[in-house]
Write an enzyme that holds these catalytic residues in place. Structure first.
Site, mmCIF file in Angstrom:
data_model
loop_
_atom_site.group_PDB
_atom_site.id
_atom_site.type_symbol
_atom_site.label_atom_id
_atom_site.label_comp_id
_atom_site.label_asym_id
_atom_site.label_seq_id
_atom_site.Cartn_x
_atom_site.Cartn_y
_atom_site.Cartn_z
ATOM 1 N N ASP A 35 1.152 -1.217 0.310
ATOM 2 C CA ASP A 35 0.088 0.255 0.107
ATOM 3 C C ASP A 35 0.967 1.135 0.052
ATOM 4 O OD1 ASP A 35 1.215 -0.411 2.517
ATOM 5 O OD2 ASP A 35 -0.515 -0.004 3.763
ATOM 6 N N HIS A 238 24.829 7.535 -17.777
ATOM 7 C CA HIS A 238 24.323 7.307 -16.468
ATOM 8 C C HIS A 238 24.548 6.623 -15.100
ATOM 9 C CE1 HIS A 238 20.530 7.972 -20.639
ATOM 10 N NE2 HIS A 238 22.054 9.187 -20.108
ATOM 11 N N ASP A 255 25.698 15.467 -12.253
ATOM 12 C CA ASP A 255 24.504 16.086 -13.084
ATOM 13 C C ASP A 255 23.521 15.923 -12.067
ATOM 14 O OD1 ASP A 255 22.568 16.549 -14.692
ATOM 15 O OD2 ASP A 255 23.782 15.362 -16.774
ATOM 16 N N HIS A 345 27.064 11.588 -26.737
ATOM 17 C CA HIS A 345 25.864 12.144 -27.074
ATOM 18 C C HIS A 345 25.737 13.127 -27.669
ATOM 19 C CE1 HIS A 345 27.414 15.089 -23.114
ATOM 20 N NE2 HIS A 345 27.171 13.959 -23.130
ATOM 21 N N HIS A 356 13.836 16.188 -20.222
ATOM 22 C CA HIS A 356 13.928 15.525 -21.676
ATOM 23 C C HIS A 356 12.657 16.437 -21.711
ATOM 24 C CE1 HIS A 356 17.596 12.919 -21.234
ATOM 25 N NE2 HIS A 356 17.892 14.452 -21.346
ATOM 26 N N GLU A 379 25.484 20.835 -23.163
ATOM 27 C CA GLU A 379 26.015 20.523 -22.387
ATOM 28 C C GLU A 379 27.347 19.021 -22.908
ATOM 29 O OE1 GLU A 379 23.097 16.592 -20.661
ATOM 30 O OE2 GLU A 379 21.632 18.378 -21.967
ATOM 31 N N TYR A 383 34.942 12.091 -22.693
ATOM 32 C CA TYR A 383 35.358 10.316 -21.360
ATOM 33 C C TYR A 383 36.369 9.858 -22.271
ATOM 34 C CZ TYR A 383 30.663 12.658 -21.462
ATOM 35 O OH TYR A 383 29.535 14.016 -21.360
ATOM 36 N N ARG A 400 31.954 16.850 -18.067
ATOM 37 C CA ARG A 400 30.642 17.259 -19.218
ATOM 38 C C ARG A 400 30.383 18.539 -18.241
ATOM 39 N NH1 ARG A 400 27.882 13.670 -18.574
ATOM 40 N NH2 ARG A 400 26.435 13.307 -17.692
#
Ligand code: GLY
Ligand code: MN
Ligand code: MN
Length: 433
Positions: A35, A238, A255, A345, A356, A379, A383, A400
């Site tokens: 619950d 991520h 981030d 990216h 986003h 951004e 890397y 970044r």
């Protein structure tokens, strides 16, 4: 509660519909286990048009000669309010949120067929939730069953989000004011993280500093899961485990951004745990900063969506050659996209109620044109994982730098400028801890 911005947006939606009806539900509550529920977050489309944050609510906008804004929401309930807290109930909600009518959500199935009768078009939110789709089509069928009485059912059914995405893409002053404040809070959280970082501290402890700063300034939640990535973890795009210990000599990539009254902020800063950039760290950092500056100057009305990205890529690619991370010449690196070994990216995304945010990036095969009121992130990053072509001094460096900008008539305004990013500013702030 100032209902005016929401009323204006509903009026704009009605203008776009011309003739017909729109139905926009809020998000359901979601069970975490037994619950216990996940913290409730309303649907962004619904909130954009209502400002109403309770679950179990549906907006109906009728466009045409007799326009009407109708809310279905939970009834007052003395027993439930003892357990779960205040709920507006239809009467107070109608008055506070500027609706023409408000009804109990329990009456929705009974009233909806009448609201759909004789409407030429239905704009709804199909495809996101099968049970909701069936319910909406059930109302349409209930009208169809009455055609012999002379009523007609909507002939066209369209996705209301197509209209709303375009509306959400251009932020009004009310939205920009909230986003400015969200960005300011998040910038303060990054400063707090820089002050708290030192060798031996856990990434989770730095994350706690961010969350503390968000919440103490009234943010309801983080806009997305914070990334607090020390050393090699910064090269995991991520990374959200945030369970390692940060080390002196490493960079820390954070981030993180808060959500305030529905609006997201999204900032990345990268800084040395011990407060001083090493030579190799400085070289990569300066490169990413230069790429961000190159991207940023492309943000202006009339520019195409891809121009900031292309400018960042060009700067990064040349820098990778200069640092001997790549071989060949610039044209080859761009042509073969070999820069993607270190930059995989894109340089930004729309930002607003969702991190986003809503809005197409291409229209009819062409990149979208930037216009005042659009908010986007800038951004770029770099890397560097160990590989045979990579000098050892660069191994595991991940950088970044991410800011949020609004397109203005003159170009752009950085909403996140309060978070330091020049090397001397970061080092000075950390030296003064
Ligand atoms: N924090 C999510 C992003 O930068 O896209
Ligand atoms: Mn982002
Ligand atoms: Mn981000």
């Amino acid at each position: 509660m100032n209902a005016d911005p929401y009323i204006r947006r509903r009026e704009l939606l009605a203008q776009k519909i011309e003739k017909g009806v729109a139905i926009v539900p809020t998000a359901p509550e979601r069970t975490r286990n037994r619950d216990a529920h996940y913290p409730y977050r309303y649907d962004s489309y619904f909130y954009h048009l209502t400002g109403f944050t309770e679950p179990e609510a549906v907006l109906v906008v009728i466009a045409g000669d007799k326009p009407k804004h109708i809310l279905f929401c939970r009834e007052k309930n003395a027993e439930r309010e003892i357990w779960d807290g205040f709920r507006y109930g239809p009467d107070v909600a109608r008055e506070r949120f500027g609706f023409d009518q408000a009804h109990s959500i329990n009456r929705m199935d009974a009233l909806m067929p009448d609201l759909l009768a004789d409407q030429p078009a239905l704009f709804c939110h199909l495809g996101a939730d099968g049970a909701w789709d069936a319910r909406v089509l059930g109302w349409v069928n209930a009208v169809r069953e009455r055609v012999r009485t002379g009523v007609s059912a909507p002939r066209d059914i369209a996705d209301v989000r197509t209209l709303l995405d375009d509306m959400r893409l251009i932020k009004d002053e009310h939205e920009l004011a909230t986003m400015r404040r969200a960005c300011e809070i998040s910038a303060g959280a990054h400063i707090r993280a820089m002050r708290a970082a030192r060798p031996g501290v856990g990434e989770h402890q730095i994350e706690a500093e961010l969350l503390h700063e968000f919440r103490r300034h009234g943010s309801q939640a983080p806009a997305y899961t914070s990334i607090v990535a020390g050393g090699a973890n910064a090269c995991v795009l991520h990374y959200v485990a945030n369970d390692a210990t940060v080390k002196g000599g490493d960079l820390l990539l954070i981030d993180a951004g808060c959500e305030l009254d529905g609006y997201a902020s999204d900032i990345t800063r990268t800084f040395p745990v011990n407060g001083r950039f090493s030579g190799a760290q400085k070289a990569v950092y300066e490169l990413v900063l230069a790429a961000q500056a190159a991207a940023m100057v492309q943000v202006k009305p009339g520019a195409k969506w891809n121009e900031p990205h292309d400018a960042a890529v060009k700067t990064l690619a040349q820098g990778m050659l200069d640092l001997k991370l790549l071989t060949g010449n610039l044209d080859e690196v761009l042509e073969k996209e070999s820069y993607r070994q270190f930059y995989m990216h894109r340089t930004g995304h729309w930002l607003g109620l969702d991190v986003h945010d809503a809005g197409d990036y291409k229209r009819d095969g062409q990149w979208r044109t930037l216009a005042p009121g659009m908010v986007l992130t800038v951004e770029p990053g770099c890397y560097i994982r160990p590989a045979p072509n990579v000098p050892a001094e660069f191994h595991h460096i991940g950088v970044r730098i991410e800011d949020d900008v609004v397109v203005t008539a003159a170009g752009y305004e950085v909403l996140t400028a309060a978070a330091p990013k020049a090397i001397q500013d970061i080092e000075a702030l950390m030296a003064a801890r």
